[in-house]
Design an enzyme around this catalytic site. Structure first.
Site, PDB file in Angstrom:
ATOM      1  N   GLU B 289      34.006  36.821  52.292  1.00  0.00           N
ATOM      2  CA  GLU B 289      33.634  36.060  51.091  1.00  0.00           C
ATOM      3  C   GLU B 289      32.914  34.756  51.459  1.00  0.00           C
ATOM      4  O   GLU B 289      31.936  34.376  50.807  1.00  0.00           O
ATOM      5  CB  GLU B 289      34.868  35.786  50.227  1.00  0.00           C
ATOM      6  CG  GLU B 289      34.512  35.376  48.812  1.00  0.00           C
ATOM      7  CD  GLU B 289      35.675  35.531  47.829  1.00  0.00           C
ATOM      8  OE1 GLU B 289      36.352  36.577  47.871  1.00  0.00           O
ATOM      9  OE2 GLU B 289      35.903  34.609  47.045  1.00  0.00           O
ATOM     10  N   GLU B 292      29.516  35.662  52.337  1.00  0.00           N
ATOM     11  CA  GLU B 292      28.755  35.961  51.121  1.00  0.00           C
ATOM     12  C   GLU B 292      28.320  34.657  50.431  1.00  0.00           C
ATOM     13  O   GLU B 292      27.177  34.520  49.990  1.00  0.00           O
ATOM     14  CB  GLU B 292      29.656  36.796  50.189  1.00  0.00           C
ATOM     15  CG  GLU B 292      28.951  37.470  49.034  1.00  0.00           C
ATOM     16  CD  GLU B 292      29.920  38.286  48.158  1.00  0.00           C
ATOM     17  OE1 GLU B 292      31.151  38.247  48.402  1.00  0.00           O
ATOM     18  OE2 GLU B 292      29.445  38.947  47.235  1.00  0.00           O
ATOM     19  N   CYS B 309      39.891  38.439  43.766  1.00  0.00           N
ATOM     20  CA  CYS B 309      41.161  38.912  44.327  1.00  0.00           C
ATOM     21  C   CYS B 309      42.152  39.331  43.261  1.00  0.00           C
ATOM     22  O   CYS B 309      43.095  40.066  43.538  1.00  0.00           O
ATOM     23  CB  CYS B 309      41.804  37.810  45.161  1.00  0.00           C
ATOM     24  SG  CYS B 309      40.784  37.341  46.542  1.00  0.00           S
ATOM     25  N   SER B 329      31.895  38.248  43.424  1.00  0.00           N
ATOM     26  CA  SER B 329      31.874  38.602  44.835  1.00  0.00           C
ATOM     27  C   SER B 329      32.053  40.114  44.923  1.00  0.00           C
ATOM     28  O   SER B 329      32.778  40.702  44.135  1.00  0.00           O
ATOM     29  CB  SER B 329      33.024  37.906  45.557  1.00  0.00           C
ATOM     30  OG  SER B 329      33.267  38.536  46.793  1.00  0.00           O
ATOM     31  N   LYS B 368      47.925  45.015  39.948  1.00  0.00           N
ATOM     32  CA  LYS B 368      47.617  45.664  41.233  1.00  0.00           C
ATOM     33  C   LYS B 368      47.870  47.162  41.152  1.00  0.00           C
ATOM     34  O   LYS B 368      47.246  47.942  41.862  1.00  0.00           O
ATOM     35  CB  LYS B 368      48.460  45.064  42.370  1.00  0.00           C
ATOM     36  CG  LYS B 368      47.980  43.696  42.836  1.00  0.00           C
ATOM     37  CD  LYS B 368      46.744  43.766  43.726  1.00  0.00           C
ATOM     38  CE  LYS B 368      46.248  42.361  44.057  1.00  0.00           C
ATOM     39  NZ  LYS B 368      44.871  42.362  44.582  1.00  0.00           N
ATOM     40  N   GLU B 371      44.751  48.333  39.880  1.00  0.00           N
ATOM     41  CA  GLU B 371      43.728  48.250  40.947  1.00  0.00           C
ATOM     42  C   GLU B 371      43.863  49.445  41.897  1.00  0.00           C
ATOM     43  O   GLU B 371      42.877  50.083  42.254  1.00  0.00           O
ATOM     44  CB  GLU B 371      43.877  46.937  41.732  1.00  0.00           C
ATOM     45  CG  GLU B 371      42.867  46.825  42.884  1.00  0.00           C
ATOM     46  CD  GLU B 371      43.039  45.551  43.724  1.00  0.00           C
ATOM     47  OE1 GLU B 371      43.369  44.499  43.158  1.00  0.00           O
ATOM     48  OE2 GLU B 371      42.824  45.625  44.945  1.00  0.00           O
ATOM     49  N   GLU B 376      36.957  53.619  42.360  1.00  0.00           N
ATOM     50  CA  GLU B 376      35.972  53.182  43.371  1.00  0.00           C
ATOM     51  C   GLU B 376      36.647  52.571  44.600  1.00  0.00           C
ATOM     52  O   GLU B 376      35.988  52.349  45.613  1.00  0.00           O
ATOM     53  CB  GLU B 376      34.951  52.213  42.767  1.00  0.00           C
ATOM     54  CG  GLU B 376      35.473  50.875  42.286  1.00  0.00           C
ATOM     55  CD  GLU B 376      36.087  50.935  40.902  1.00  0.00           C
ATOM     56  OE1 GLU B 376      36.347  52.035  40.393  1.00  0.00           O
ATOM     57  OE2 GLU B 376      36.336  49.856  40.334  1.00  0.00           O
ATOM     58  N   CYS B 515      49.352  33.711  42.171  1.00  0.00           N
ATOM     59  CA  CYS B 515      50.264  34.845  42.411  1.00  0.00           C
ATOM     60  C   CYS B 515      51.734  34.439  42.460  1.00  0.00           C
ATOM     61  O   CYS B 515      52.615  35.260  42.188  1.00  0.00           O
ATOM     62  CB  CYS B 515      49.908  35.523  43.723  1.00  0.00           C
ATOM     63  SG  CYS B 515      48.176  35.955  43.814  1.00  0.00           S
TER      64      CYS B 515
END
Lengths: 150, 587
Positions: B289, B292, B309, B329, B368, B371, B376, B515
């Site tokens: 990151e 990037e 994230c 990102s 999550k 996720e 993908e 978190c």
């Protein structure tokens, strides 16, 4: 052609959340019910989440969220009718129409509503279909009455 | 009398509470005054910092001269008030309220996930409910199991509206509301849509505040157990940065105690074949990151760069701000990066067929689970993550396995995906990703490290934290870290309006505070607890010998032996992803 929802909305102030109920009334007056699509448009216009609008529309008995049937049945469950056994007529209607109270039949022919009082207590138990009233109603008559409405 | 509008100017008033004279400010409610004076008034719908709904009535108190009891959560104190918080009359009223709530309740307590930690059950106990005085009708609404992450049981709902309020006022997602009326009342999305069909982002903040068993995560601990028991399956587990400072609370450790070592021992005893630290994945995320970010700045490409994230934030963005996708990102989250590396690099080194690996992630997060299920986030036909357990699920699993965390010895995470740095550890607090990324970004442009590693402007529990960080004399990076989706919305609207603050780098976390306050963490919404958990992470960062992601030697070896360079084709294949719009704005 009914008026577009955006045309109905243009009569109200954008972003003024206090106009929600008048808007819902206007939409229902035009379409006969409040569609999912119209809720999303109202949501954008007033900047009120659609979940909130759905909450309001389902709270008030006056709003319908499904298109009404061609014929509207109002079965009275008010005090006098209740005493005369209207409660027992509900399942007869539901069975005959194959839909629950508050719903519309699959073929769009009837909508079955339960109402608190039709103001015709002398005729109890009473049902009103469109502009007709049927008093001293018995379970046996229901099938025959419904046959009149196409 | 009762009002929910806060008065702007406060003035001192004299009141009596339970015959004790008090001098207090009139901007406080009776409940707040009581709490400040150590007087306990029970609540079911009230939450700090949230507009009171006054819907449960359990907090009623008597005020002399008032015709009937008033809800203390939404009644402000007034000069001369004589309040009784626990008179026999009030106790009797509260008992009836609980009896009436229980009368309609499903009452399958022994089979309920919240058995023993249910607020309604607690009240039934306190008010000594011993017989079924009222027998109400039970509701028979279907269980909503459509979502990968969240399960809703409307029959256990007591309509306190905490979930609705948190979804509105903390997250601004507005996925749910109370609909219909009377006995039919039910909390649902618009048009009764299921959780899966709705714009719910699965952040799980509603689950954290639900007083009963009406909202919970989809528990996959049985699937994980089955994988462990299968001799042909290699079960790996990775543990998110924040878990080690929160899980101890449920085992009698003081808030903010780091129990990493004991946690690793517990996981090994439970039968996991390899125990890894997601902080490794976090370090990897930082390298990709930061690279990037510097690339986008130096090559005049799309800015700002927005961190990715937090899966609840990603789902929110895809529902409501899909036009911001070009700014996102492309880095996968640490969990998915780590999963991809376990099933490629680690599997290769260990000479294990990747398809034999069942990769479990312990996460502070409900989203999550969603996720892990994203189509993908798959490499070579294998999902990066096979199962996600929340902190709460792991707590239950450890207890079920008969382990007493407190008396376990310490063990170390397994190499090489267990090596971690202080930079990756602070991912667990809002602003941590940004701080860690800036440390490495500084190194990338200057080829030397920052003198002071602490970037305190982006620390703390404020919802929006802005900072200007000078990387070189010519390059100052404008940063903002936002947590809680209501704050995320403010930043997203700024970007839509043309980015007037000229941000280069944005960190967004779906849960307020990050978190450490995630939807999968132990229940409750105490700001002090969140602060202490964050402080614990920053303290750990200071104790690490390595505090920079690019100095993680295991990460360095991964690049040297496998990924080659930052942003290489291999890195792109395994560590980067894409996003797509979910629907038009329809909350």
């Amino acid at each position: 052609m009914p008026t577009k929802i955006s045309d109905i909305l243009s009569h109200f102030t954008q972003g003024n959340s206090s106009e929600l109920i008048p808007i819902l009334q206007a939409v229902q007056a035009e379409y006969g019910f409040i569609s999912e699509e119209s809720v999303y448009e109202i949501s954008e216009y007033l900047n009120i989440p659609s979940s909130k609008i759905y909450g309001v529309a389902t709270f008030y008995a006056q709003f319908r969220l499904q298109p009404p049937g061609r014929h509207v049945i109002n079965l009275c469950t008010g005090t006098a009718c209740h005493v005369k056994g209207s409660e027992k007529l509900i399942p007869v209607f539901e069975q005959e129409l194959k839909c629950k109270a508050g719903e519309t039949t699959k073929d769009g022919r009837f909508t079955l509503n339960l109402v608190a009082c039709l103001g015709a207590c002398a005729l109890s138990p009473v049902v009103n279909i469109d502009s007709d009233f049927y008093g001293n109603l018995t379970a046996g008559e229901i099938k025959k009455i419904l046959r009149k409405y196409k | 009398m009762a009002t929910s509008t806060k008065l702007l100017i406060s003035k001192p008033v004299n009141i009596w509470m339970n015959d004790e004279p008090m001098k207090v400010e009139d901007t406080q409610t009776i409940l707040q005054v009581a709490r400040n004076h150590g007087i306990h008034i029970p609540t079911l719908c009230y939450l700090d910092e949230i507009t009171p709904t006054g819907s449960c009535r359990i907090c009623v108190v008597e005020v002399e001269g008032f015709p009937r009891p008033v809800p203390s959560c939404s009644t402000f104190v007034k000069e001369g008030m004589k309040i009784h918080t626990n008179s026999p009359k009030i106790q009797a009223i509260r008992k009836v309220i609980v009896e009436l709530l229980v009368a309609n309740h499903e009452m399958d307590c022994l089979y309920c996930e919240r058995n023993g930690e249910c607020e309604l059950q607690d009240l039934a106990k306190i008010y000594n409910i011993r017989d079924h005085r009222f027998l109400g009708s039970k509701r028979q609404n279907p269980l909503d199991q459509t979502s990968m992450a969240l399960v809703r049981d409307p029959n256990k709902c007591i309509l306190c509206q905490r979930c609705v309020k948190v979804c509105d006022e903390v997250q601004s997602v507005h996925a749910i509301d109370v609909t219909k009326r009377g006995f039919e009342s039910i909390v649902t999305s618009a048009f009764g849509k299921t959780i899966h069909e709705s714009s719910c982002v699965l952040c799980g903040q509603c689950v954290r505040v639900c007083p009963t068993g009406a909202l919970k995560e989809r528990d996959v601990s049985t699937e994980v157990r089955e994988a462990i028991d299968d001799p042909n399956t290699i079960v790996t587990v990775q543990v998110a940065p924040s878990i080690s400072v929160t899980i101890g609370e449920e085992f009698g450790f003081p808030i903010g105690t780091d129990v990493s070592g004991k946690l690793v021992t517990a996981l090994k005893r439970m039968g996991f074949d390899a125990v890894f630290d997601t902080v490794f994945g976090a370090d990897l995320t930082i390298l990709e990151e930061a690279n990037e970010l510097i690339k986008r700045i130096t090559e005049n490409k799309t800015l700002p760069l927005i961190s990715t994230c937090s899966p609840g934030w990603i789902k929110f963005m895809e529902h409501e701000y899909a036009d911001l996708i070009p700014y996102m990102s492309t880095c996968k989250s640490p969990m998915s990066m780590q999963g991809a590396i376990i099933k490629s690099y680690w599997a290769k080194n260990q000479q294990i067929m990747p398809k034999r690996i069942f990769q479990v992630a312990i996460m502070p997060c409900m989203a999550k689970k969603f996720e892990a299920d994203r189509s993908e986030l798959v490499n070579d036909g294998l999902p990066n993550t096979d199962a996600v357990l929340t902190t709460r699920e792991l707590i239950r699993a450890i207890k079920k396995f008969g382990l007493d965390l407190k008396s376990l010895p310490d063990s170390k995470y397994d190499d090489p995906l267990g090596e971690s740095t202080g930079a990756g550890k602070i991912f667990g607090a809002s602003g941590g990703v940004m701080e860690a990324a800036l440390r490495t970004a500084y190194w990338l442009v200057n080829k030397k490290n920052l003198e002071h590693l602490e970037i305190t402007q982006v620390r703390g529990i404020e919802g929006i934290k802005r900072a200007k960080i000078q990387l070189t004399p010519e390059l100052t990076v404008n940063c903002v870290a936002a947590s809680g989706l209501k704050n995320a919305r403010i930043i997203c609207d700024e970007i839509r309006a043309g980015n007037p603050n000229n941000y280069h780098f944005i960190e967004i976390m779906a849960c307020p505070g990050g978190c450490i306050n995630g939807g999968g963490q132990p229940r409750g919404m105490d700001l002090e607890v969140i602060k202490q958990r964050a402080q614990a992470l920053y303290k750990l960062d200071e104790q690490y010998t390595i505090r920079l992601s690019h100095e993680n030697t295991a990460v360095q070896r991964l690049y040297a032996n496998f990924l080659k360079t930052l942003g290489s084709n291999e890195a792109h294949h395994l560590l980067h992803t894409h996003y797509y719009p979910r629907s038009e704005r329809r909350h």
